[in-house]
Design an enzyme around this catalytic site. Structure first.
Site, PDB file in Angstrom:
ATOM      1  N   GLY B  40     142.963  -9.961  18.623  1.00 38.14           N
ATOM      2  CA  GLY B  40     143.577 -11.285  18.706  1.00 38.14           C
ATOM      3  C   GLY B  40     142.573 -12.362  18.429  1.00 38.14           C
ATOM      4  O   GLY B  40     141.407 -12.077  18.142  1.00 38.14           O
ATOM      5  N   GLU B  56     144.869 -11.312  12.331  1.00 42.55           N
ATOM      6  CA  GLU B  56     143.835 -10.791  13.226  1.00 42.55           C
ATOM      7  C   GLU B  56     143.819  -9.264  13.230  1.00 42.55           C
ATOM      8  O   GLU B  56     142.751  -8.649  13.296  1.00 42.55           O
ATOM      9  CB  GLU B  56     144.042 -11.302  14.661  1.00 42.55           C
ATOM     10  CG  GLU B  56     143.852 -12.804  14.838  1.00 42.55           C
ATOM     11  CD  GLU B  56     142.377 -13.224  14.868  1.00 42.55           C
ATOM     12  OE1 GLU B  56     141.487 -12.354  14.818  1.00 42.55           O
ATOM     13  OE2 GLU B  56     142.121 -14.446  14.912  1.00 42.55           O
ATOM     14  N   GLU B  60     140.510  -7.345  12.206  1.00 39.20           N
ATOM     15  CA  GLU B  60     139.751  -6.655  13.249  1.00 39.20           C
ATOM     16  C   GLU B  60     139.946  -5.144  13.246  1.00 39.20           C
ATOM     17  O   GLU B  60     139.090  -4.412  13.753  1.00 39.20           O
ATOM     18  CB  GLU B  60     140.127  -7.211  14.626  1.00 39.20           C
ATOM     19  CG  GLU B  60     139.759  -8.682  14.775  1.00 39.20           C
ATOM     20  CD  GLU B  60     140.089  -9.246  16.138  1.00 39.20           C
ATOM     21  OE1 GLU B  60     139.441 -10.228  16.536  1.00 39.20           O
ATOM     22  OE2 GLU B  60     141.002  -8.717  16.806  1.00 39.20           O
ATOM     23  N   GLU B 110     134.562  -0.517  15.320  1.00 40.76           N
ATOM     24  CA  GLU B 110     134.771  -1.368  16.486  1.00 40.76           C
ATOM     25  C   GLU B 110     136.195  -1.288  17.008  1.00 40.76           C
ATOM     26  O   GLU B 110     136.516  -1.889  18.014  1.00 40.76           O
ATOM     27  CB  GLU B 110     134.439  -2.817  16.125  1.00 40.76           C
ATOM     28  CG  GLU B 110     133.015  -3.004  15.635  1.00 40.76           C
ATOM     29  CD  GLU B 110     131.991  -2.546  16.673  1.00 40.76           C
ATOM     30  OE1 GLU B 110     132.249  -2.718  17.873  1.00 40.76           O
ATOM     31  OE2 GLU B 110     130.952  -1.998  16.260  1.00 40.76           O
TER      32      GLU B 110
END
Lengths: 225, 225
Positions: B40, B56, B60, B110
């Site tokens: 987010g 996002e 991400e 990640e």
DNA sequence: GCAAAAGTGTTGGGCCTACACCCATGC
DNA sequence: GCATGGGTGTAGGCCCAACACTTTTGC
């Protein structure tokens, strides 16, 4: 310029005479000056969203509500012609007695109840917000006994029945409805009767049993009429 | 300083082996540096909330989702230690094939899937958000046939069954479950079989009938297992 | 006495739960 | 041939929908 954050409240009231209604205010300033809108406004730096809703409701309508939950957040790009405003809409219910109080004293005021079947032209995207709130209200009666928040402490059973018929917009079988509600074990019959509308047999008064009601809400229910 | 507006996404994936999982990212910066968090970030001036979530997620995690709905807006005062941030949380589902793809390639990345029964320490109020999302997922299976969004195009019936048992966390009667699902008339049996896990009788493949599925969702259903 | 609203039971049918054995494959 | 998972039918009970007449009051 930053995105501004606002709240709006769709507050429902109910009374056997007036039906299911929503509280609106008349806008004093541009844009949409003179049109009707939901009570609401910008969220302040140091208040939660709920606090913002309650503050705006007091400021704009003087009413305090008996039930409040979040409805949906509206974030489309051109909701407000002035700038980007994202609004968190809330869904509120007020008890019948408060409903009557405001409806009796607002002839000259800026806040007014409108029956959901007879809404005026609305500002911004407030018609969409109200549409979603009515859907929520209709859905809610199938899984929560919402009468508790809309009716007064004591009420004749027919009030609850009329609430459901107005909401469903169709007649229901009174015998089956009563059996079903009674089976939930959230109503207590009182040793009191009221005479309604002059004619007709006097009705027993009922009240909600708060403990059983909360237990039921927590446990979850499903309820088709 | 103004209130900042953010979005967060709770994305669920499912696979018979891994169970029901949520996609998390590892934070690179303070606060909560090194802890896990929901994907987010802040909403940009010229994008809708949904666009912000999708942007996002791509940035991400690289994933694109098959279903997205708004969950709830979190506006408490001290959610973020830096400044006032109100976050609109979204609820997302991804199909099993995409789930597998990411889970196979993220060892050094990640972004990572975590089984909902084995979540790490979380940043901000993300544990609350996830709790609400799991409640929503559990509730949803009683009124929407969500398998459509979590399973692949074709799947053996046992996949659907295992999805429900993981979500309900208890065994279900296979015969009654199948009758009930089939009665909804949203599944088509294909003339194809797959061999699963080496041993065992090969299973027929099924797929959702999109038209019937959408009709059912629109009309509303209620479904107790 | 009649209009208006409250109050009240039974039954048939459909649906849902409970329950256990055989089938097709890999090793 | 045995371990593994897939596939399938029925009967009894419960719940729910359908249905109409009587009671108490005001006028």
């Amino acid at each position: 310029m930053e995105i501004k954050l606002a709240v709006d409240a769709v507050v429902f009231g109910y009374d056997k005479e007036y039906g299911i209604s929503i509280l609106l205010i008349k806008r004093k300033f541009s844009p949409f000056k003179g049109d009707w809108a939901l009570p609401g406004g910008f969220v302040l730096q140091n208040e939660t969203l709920e606090q913002a809703v309650e503050r705006e409701l007091i400021e704009e309508t003087g009413i305090s509500i008996s039930y409040l939950e979040q409805l949906y957040t509206f974030g489309e790009l051109n909701r407000d012609p002035r700038q980007r405003v994202v609004s968190v809409a809330y869904f509120g219910l007020v008890k019948s007695s408060k409903f009557k109080k405001l409806s009796a004293t607002t002839d000259a005021s800026e806040a007014k109840w409108f029956n959901i079947k007879d809404l005026p032209k609305l500002s911004f995207d407030h018609a969409d917000i109200i549409g979603m709130a009515i859907d929520r209200l209709r859905a809610k009666i199938t899984y929560q006994p919402i009468g508790f928040e809309l009716l007064d402490k004591k009420f004749p059973f027919s009030d609850l029945e009329h609430l459901y018929t107005s909401l469903l917009d169709r007649p229901i079988d009174r015998r089956n409805f009563k059996k079903k509600i009674m089976h939930l074990d959230i109503l207590e019959e009182l040793n009191e009767k009221v005479k309604l509308k002059g004619a007709g047999r006097p009705a027993s008064l009922f009240r909600f049993n708060k403990k059983n009601y909360e237990r039921l809400v927590k446990r979850g229910m499903h309820f088709e009429i």
